[in-house]
Structure formats: structure tokens, C-alpha cells
Motif scaffolding. Structure first.
Motif, PDB file in Angstrom:
ATOM      1  N   LEU A  60       0.830  -1.202   0.000  1.00 39.63           N
ATOM      2  CA  LEU A  60       0.000   0.000   0.000  1.00 39.63           C
ATOM      3  C   LEU A  60       0.862   1.250   0.000  1.00 39.63           C
ATOM      4  N   ASP A  61       1.910   1.249   0.832  1.00 39.04           N
ATOM      5  CA  ASP A  61       2.786   2.420   0.943  1.00 39.04           C
ATOM      6  C   ASP A  61       3.740   2.546  -0.236  1.00 39.04           C
ATOM      7  N   ASP A  62       4.289   1.407  -0.658  1.00 44.55           N
ATOM      8  CA  ASP A  62       5.355   1.433  -1.665  1.00 44.55           C
ATOM      9  C   ASP A  62       4.837   1.496  -3.089  1.00 44.55           C
ATOM     10  N   TYR A  63       3.621   0.998  -3.300  1.00 43.49           N
ATOM     11  CA  TYR A  63       3.167   0.899  -4.687  1.00 43.49           C
ATOM     12  C   TYR A  63       1.774   1.451  -4.938  1.00 43.49           C
ATOM     13  N   ILE A  64       0.771   0.902  -4.238  1.00 44.76           N
ATOM     14  CA  ILE A  64      -0.614   1.226  -4.613  1.00 44.76           C
ATOM     15  C   ILE A  64      -0.915   2.711  -4.463  1.00 44.76           C
ATOM     16  N   LEU A  65      -0.645   3.277  -3.290  1.00 51.60           N
ATOM     17  CA  LEU A  65      -0.943   4.696  -3.098  1.00 51.60           C
ATOM     18  C   LEU A  65      -0.069   5.592  -3.990  1.00 51.60           C
ATOM     19  N   PRO A  66       1.243   5.353  -4.077  1.00 49.70           N
ATOM     20  CA  PRO A  66       2.038   6.184  -4.994  1.00 49.70           C
ATOM     21  C   PRO A  66       1.577   6.071  -6.447  1.00 49.70           C
ATOM     22  N   LEU A 130       8.721   3.516  -2.052  1.00 47.25           N
ATOM     23  CA  LEU A 130       9.643   2.930  -1.073  1.00 47.25           C
ATOM     24  C   LEU A 130      10.085   3.966  -0.036  1.00 47.25           C
ATOM     25  N   PRO A 131       9.106   4.584   0.651  1.00 46.47           N
ATOM     26  CA  PRO A 131       9.435   5.661   1.601  1.00 46.47           C
ATOM     27  C   PRO A 131      10.267   5.199   2.791  1.00 46.47           C
ATOM     28  N   GLY A 132      10.299   3.901   3.048  1.00 40.99           N
ATOM     29  CA  GLY A 132      11.042   3.426   4.205  1.00 40.99           C
ATOM     30  C   GLY A 132      12.524   3.241   3.962  1.00 40.99           C
ATOM     31  N   LEU A 184       9.526  -6.490  -4.688  1.00 36.67           N
ATOM     32  CA  LEU A 184       8.707  -7.124  -5.712  1.00 36.67           C
ATOM     33  C   LEU A 184       7.258  -6.654  -5.634  1.00 36.67           C
ATOM     34  N   SER A 185       6.796  -6.372  -4.394  1.00 37.60           N
ATOM     35  CA  SER A 185       5.432  -5.868  -4.227  1.00 37.60           C
ATOM     36  C   SER A 185       5.299  -4.426  -4.679  1.00 37.60           C
ATOM     37  N   ALA A 186       6.450  -3.738  -4.821  1.00 37.67           N
ATOM     38  CA  ALA A 186       6.423  -2.342  -5.249  1.00 37.67           C
ATOM     39  C   ALA A 186       6.595  -2.202  -6.756  1.00 37.67           C
ATOM     40  N   ASN A 296      -4.435  -2.623 -11.133  1.00 37.11           N
ATOM     41  CA  ASN A 296      -5.752  -3.235 -10.962  1.00 37.11           C
ATOM     42  C   ASN A 296      -5.643  -4.580 -10.241  1.00 37.11           C
ATOM     43  N   GLY A 297      -4.608  -5.354 -10.581  1.00 36.96           N
ATOM     44  CA  GLY A 297      -4.416  -6.629  -9.897  1.00 36.96           C
ATOM     45  C   GLY A 297      -4.154  -6.435  -8.429  1.00 36.96           C
ATOM     46  N   ALA A 298      -3.344  -5.427  -8.109  1.00 36.67           N
ATOM     47  CA  ALA A 298      -3.068  -5.148  -6.693  1.00 36.67           C
ATOM     48  C   ALA A 298      -4.334  -4.701  -5.971  1.00 36.67           C
TER      49      ALA A 298
END
Length: 583
Positions: A60-66, A130-132, A184-186, A296-298
Motif C-alpha cells: 500500500l505504501d510502496d506501490y498502490i498509493l504512490p 519505497l518511503p522506508g 517485488l510488491s512495489a 488493478n491486480g493489486a
């Protein structure tokens, strides 16, 4: 599937409108619920649930929201694979420069390396994705760690696409494995690198199945393939991809080759991969297709993953609730047993009975109860009048004090033992008892509080007698017994449910209370005696409730160390509903 070439990922899917405020708000609401759904209690399967929660939160933080807020940002292609698959060598060869450290020592890749076109620097220099991970620049070094993201600007990477060299997915270093999964999730696109020897390994296929479940776009590189094994390995890999629902994924085969002096593969072996990357970056439609499919898959995967987390969170809440109920039930049972002990006459035996017999003058009085309670009452009253002074009550009061204290203390101690025994056998309770062994017994101040409780209650009974006496303080009966004597008799009446019965069948304990009740009725009247006895019982039970509540609060304090939001499961379900409505 191409033998040694590749094609753009196929098929456009339903678009995602990143400007839709409701969708972004719903995802942010879900993100907050996921964040607050901690799983601190050690239950069966909780390790998997904790890992899934972290992965969901990271994505959610690394990919979906950005990605929702910047659909036009460069496509991020994460290069991942098993230890020794040649990921870094492949990345360096595609870029045409040594940008990621490669070597024979494992693990090789420590920090993540993100290679981008200089014109795309602004997209990655901030914490948009990848804010972390802390940003750093420069060439490879031995000081890198998994908490860093090294940015490399290279004109050899086409604008609109970036490569990210990730740590090994099966690294011997746990932090590297965790980071690889996070990266990989990002990704908008996974570029999996495997070899002719290791393409069937279990770990990569677990992640590939995850990619299928989450709709992630995937391409594969089959590295170090011997010339004579190309056809056989390619056919077998193709079949495995079809079985996993990845039959349309591009596959690139790289022959086993000698590296040049700089450690790069021959240009001919990476030309097809480089051309594919360049064409993907140059084709806005193809690039958008990959991005939208993965996004969309995420988004599609969120409901199922969040529902699983809600179930795990609900199990946590239930476990803590069970532990809390165990404590509450144990002390409620202790309180009920104290009340039963007050009513069944058990306190009026042994030492109390002996002191009562001394109080009235002789044990013969109670061995002759068959003569009738009324006759005994008259003889007791006459005896007291003949003495002409208040009768000493200290020993009888002390005996009552000891009996009441023992009753309250024993049930309080039993409650503490019962809670400890049950907590040790319930999920979550085992860890709490190990961390707080003192909870297997009552508090250090418990005995002193019990003694104080009984003294305070006896003082309240004295005040009840004084308040009820009023103008009777000068009567012969009142003077015969005195305030203390009357208070002691009221206590006797308080501790039996047989008060008021008559007949020779009454036991010795009950008979003593009956005599006391008749004597009190002679002073105050029967209704007043019943009211006084009821008040005395309630005053004692109120103090017992306070004492046991203080002991139970110790368990509540221990439970408060379990940081858990009871509303988390409901919040997750609500957020899932909002997300479905927004889509």
C-alpha cells in the motif's frame, strides 16, 4: 512465448482513474485499518498473518498509493531472483556499465540499486515510492545495507522506465529476503531471473504464484542456458508457466557465456532484453497497459488479503477477550463463594462458636436448645441483666475477624491461582504468565488489605448499631449488652441464612444465630434486625467487591501491555466495503 526473444505484455485491462477521490480515500482508509491491526498475541499461524500484514502494508505504501496518485510516473521494473542467478550481472550488462555489485560471495546484493534515466530523477529522489528506504547515490560500495536505496542515473536507461536490482529472494540474510519481497510488491513489472539449473526451485514459484494471485505483470529471464539444453529447458519452463497462469509472460533466454573483462555478458545475449525494455519505455500505451494491469491486480487483491487480516485480528481480539473473561469470572466466582460462606452458617462454627458460648456464659445453653429458643433468650437476657454491665466481646470479635478474613482471603487466593492456571493453557496467556510470574499469586498487599477490610467493616457495623439505637441506649437490654456486644450479635446474624428458623432440628451453628437474632429483636424489633443484617451483608460485600476488583485490575494491567485495537476487525471490514463501493 519467445525462445530467446520477447514481446510486450499483452492485453489492456479496465483503467484506473487516479483522480477518483473516493478510490484514493478508500485505499487510505484501508491502509489506516491495516496499520492499526497489530497481531501481538502468539496464536497458531500468527507468524504467517504478521508477514502478510507487513507485506500488505508495504505494498500500500510502496506501490498502490504512490501509483494511484501518479499514474504517469516511470514504470518500475524490479529484477529479482534466487541467489547466484546472475541478476546483478544481467542488470549491469543491460545498462552497459557496472552499476550494481556482482561477485561470487553470497549474498552479493545488499542495498537495493535503482537505475533510472537522468530525466526521471525527480520521480525517485523523494520518498514517493519505497518511503522506508534511505536514498544514497554513488557507485557500489561494501558499506551498503538493506535499509538503503542507491540511486544511479544512467543515460543508457530509456526515460519512462527504471530498473531496480533487488536482493536475493532466498538470501541467507533474513533482512535481504524480506526486502526482496517488499521490492517485488512495489513493482509495476517483475523481471524474474533464474537459471537452467534452478528454474524449478520452489521459492521463486511461490512468488510467481503470488504474482498471479495479485495480477502482477511478469517477465522471465532464463539465464546461463547451455546450448544443447535450450530446447528441453525452454519447453519445460513453458509448461510450468502455463500451469501457473503465466503462459502469456515474456521469456528471454540467455546462453551460458564467458563474461568480458568488466564482468558483463556479451552484448548479443542481452540485446533482446534491452530492445524490449527500450520499446516498452517508448510505447506509452504498452507502458500504461502494464502499469494499469498491475495496479488493478493489486487493488483486486486487497479485499481478500484484508479479509484474511480481519479474521486474524478478530482471533487476536477474541483471545484477549477470553483471557479477560477468565479473570472476571474467577473473581466473580470468588465473590459469590464469599457471599455463600456468609449465608450458610459455616462461619459460626469452630472458634467463633466456642467464643459465642463463652460470651453467653456456658456451652450448656446450646446443648439444651430443645427447651426452646424463647426460653434460652429469656435466660440469656436475665443472666446479662444480673451481671449489670456490658459483657466483654473482644475474643468473640477477634474470632469473627479471623473467620471473615480467612473466608475473603482464601477465595481471593483461589481466584488468582485459577486465573494463572487457565491463562497458562490459553493462547496468549502462556506468554503473559511467562512475562509476569507474579500473577500466579495475590498481590503483596493482599493480606494487609484483607485485615483492613474486616476492621473497617466491623467499624461500620458498630456505626449501624449506634445509629439504630437512638433513644434505646439507656434501656436495660441495651445496657446489658453494650454497643460492642450488640454489634457482635448483629455480625452473627449476618453470617447465616438460618436466622429466623425455630425448632429442635436447628444445628448448633444456626441456633447460635437464632439466639442472637431473638436478643436483637428484643432490643430493636424484628424488622429493624432484618434491615440491619441486610445492610451489614451489603457493606461487607461492597468491600469484598472493591478488594477483588483491585486484584483483578492487576490482570487488566497485564492485558493492557498487549497493544491491540478491539475495533480493528470492524474497521477493516468497513474499509473493504468502502473500497468495493469506490471501485
Amino acid at each position: 512465448m519467445a525462445s530467446r526473444g520477447g514481446a510486450s505484455p499483452a492485453g489492456a485491462v479496465a483503467g484506473v482513474d487516479p483522480d477518483t477521490a473516493a478510490l484514493e480515500a478508500a485505499v487510505r482508509e484501508l491502509r489506516g485499518a491495516v496499520h492499526d491491526s497489530a497481531l501481538p498475541v502468539r496464536l497458531d499461524g500468527v507468524q504467517d498473518s504478521r508477514r502478510d500484514r507487513v507485506e500488505l502494508l508495504n505494498q500500500l505504501d510502496d506501490y498502490i498509493l504512490p501509483r494511484l496518485t501518479s499514474l504517469d510516473a516511470p514504470l518500475l521494473c524490479v529484477v529479482g531472483g534466487s541467489t547466484g542467478a546472475g541478476k546483478s550481472t544481467l542488470v549491469n550488462s543491460v545498462v552497459g556499465d557496472v552499476v550494481s555489485r556482482a561477485g561470487v560471495l553470497r549474498p552479493t546484493t545488499r542495498a537495493s540499486v535503482l537505475i533510472h534515466h537522468p530525466g526521471d530523477a525527480s520521480w525517485f529522489s523523494t520518498d514517493r515510492v519505497l518511503p522506508g528506504l534511505a536514498r544514497l547515490s554513488g557507485g557500489p560500495s561494501t558499506e551498503e545495507d538493506p535499509g538503503q536505496l542507491r540511486l544511479v542515473a544512467s543515460p543508457h536507461i530509456p526515460q519512462g522506465l527504471a530498473l531496480l536490482d533487488a536482493p536475493d529472494i532466498d538470501s541467507v540474510v533474513e533482512a535481504n529476503r524480506d526486502l526482496a519481497r517488499q521490492l517485488l510488491s512495489a513493482a509495476d513489472l517483475w523481471l524474474f531471473v533464474t537459471t537452467a539449473v534452478r528454474y524449478a526451485d520452489a521459492v521463486p514459484w511461490q512468488l510467481l504464484r503470488q504474482a498471479t494471485d495479485r495480477g502482477t505483470s511478469v517477465a522471465m529471464v532464463l539465464n546461463r542456458v547451455p546450448v544443447d539444453a535450450m530446447e528441453e529447458v525452454r519447453a519445460d519452463l513453458a509448461q510450468m508457466l502455463i500451469q501457473q497462469g503465466l503462459g502469456q509472460s515474456p521469456v528471454f533466454a540467455v546462453l551460458e557465456s564467458r563474461l568480458d573483462p568488466e564482468g558483463l555478458l556479451p552484448r548479443s545475449e542481452v540485446t533482446r532484453i534491452r530492445s524490449w525494455i527500450t520499446s516498452l519505455a517508448a510505447d506509452a500505451h504498452a507502458r500504461a497497459t502494464v502499469i494499469r494491469r498491475t495496479l488493478n491486480g493489486a487493488l483486486d487483491s486487497l479485499s481478500g488479503r484484508a479479509s484474511a487480516l480481519a479474521e486474524a485480528s478478530d482471533a487476536q481480539v477474541s483471545a484477549v477477550s477470553t483471557l479477560r473473561s477468565i479473570s472476571a469470572d474467577a473473581y466473580q466466582r470468588a465473590r459469590d463463594e464469599v457471599e455463600e460462606g456468609m449465608n450458610d452458617g459455616s462461619l459460626l462454627r469452630g472458634e467463633v462458636l466456642a467464643r459465642w458460648q463463652e460470651f453467653v456464659g456456658t456451652g450448656e445453653w446450646f446443648r439444651q436448645l430443645d427447651a426452646g429458643v424463647g426460653k434460652v433468650r429469656d435466660r440469656v437476657t436475665a443472666a446479662f441483666r444480673g451481671r449489670g454491665r456490658a459483657v466483654p466481646t473482644g475474643e468473640l470479635g477477634d474470632a469473627l475477624h479471623t473467620g471473615v478474613a480467612a473466608l475473603v482471603a482464601s477465595h481471593g487466593e483461589s481466584a488468582a491461582l485459577s486465573v494463572a492456571r487457565q491463562w497458562r493453557t490459553h493462547p496468549g496467556g502462556t506468554d503473559l504468565m511467562a512475562a509476569h510470574p507474579e500473577m500466579a499469586r495475590v498481590s503483596g498487599e493482599f493480606d494487609a488489605r484483607v485485615q483492613q477490610l474486616v476492621r473497617a467493616w466491623q467499624g461500620e457495623v458498630l456505626e449501624l448499631v449506634r445509629g439504630e439505637a437512638g433513644g434505646r441506649r439507656t434501656t436495660a437490654r441495651f445496657l446489658a449488652f453494650g454497643v460492642n456486644g450488640i454489634a457482635v450479635m448483629l455480625m452473627l446474624v449476618t453470617f447465616t441464612a438460618t436466622a429466623g428458623l425455630t425448632g429442635a432440628e436447628i444445628g448448633i451453628a444456626g441456633g447460635s444465630a437464632v439466639v442472637a437474632q431473638r436478643l436483637l429483636e428484643a432490643i430493636f424489633g424484628d424488622q429493624a434486625v432484618r434491615t440491619l443484617a441486610s445492610k451489614a451483608r451489603q457493606l461487607l460485600l461492597q468491600r469484598v467487591d472493591q478488594l477483588y476488583a483491585a486484584e483483578q485490575a492487576r490482570h487488566e494491567q497485564v492485558l493492557s501491555t498487549v497493544v491491540l485495537d478491539p475495533s480493528a476487525p470492524a474497521r477493516l471490514q468497513s474499509a473493504i466495503g468502502a473500497l468495493k463501493a469506490a471501485r
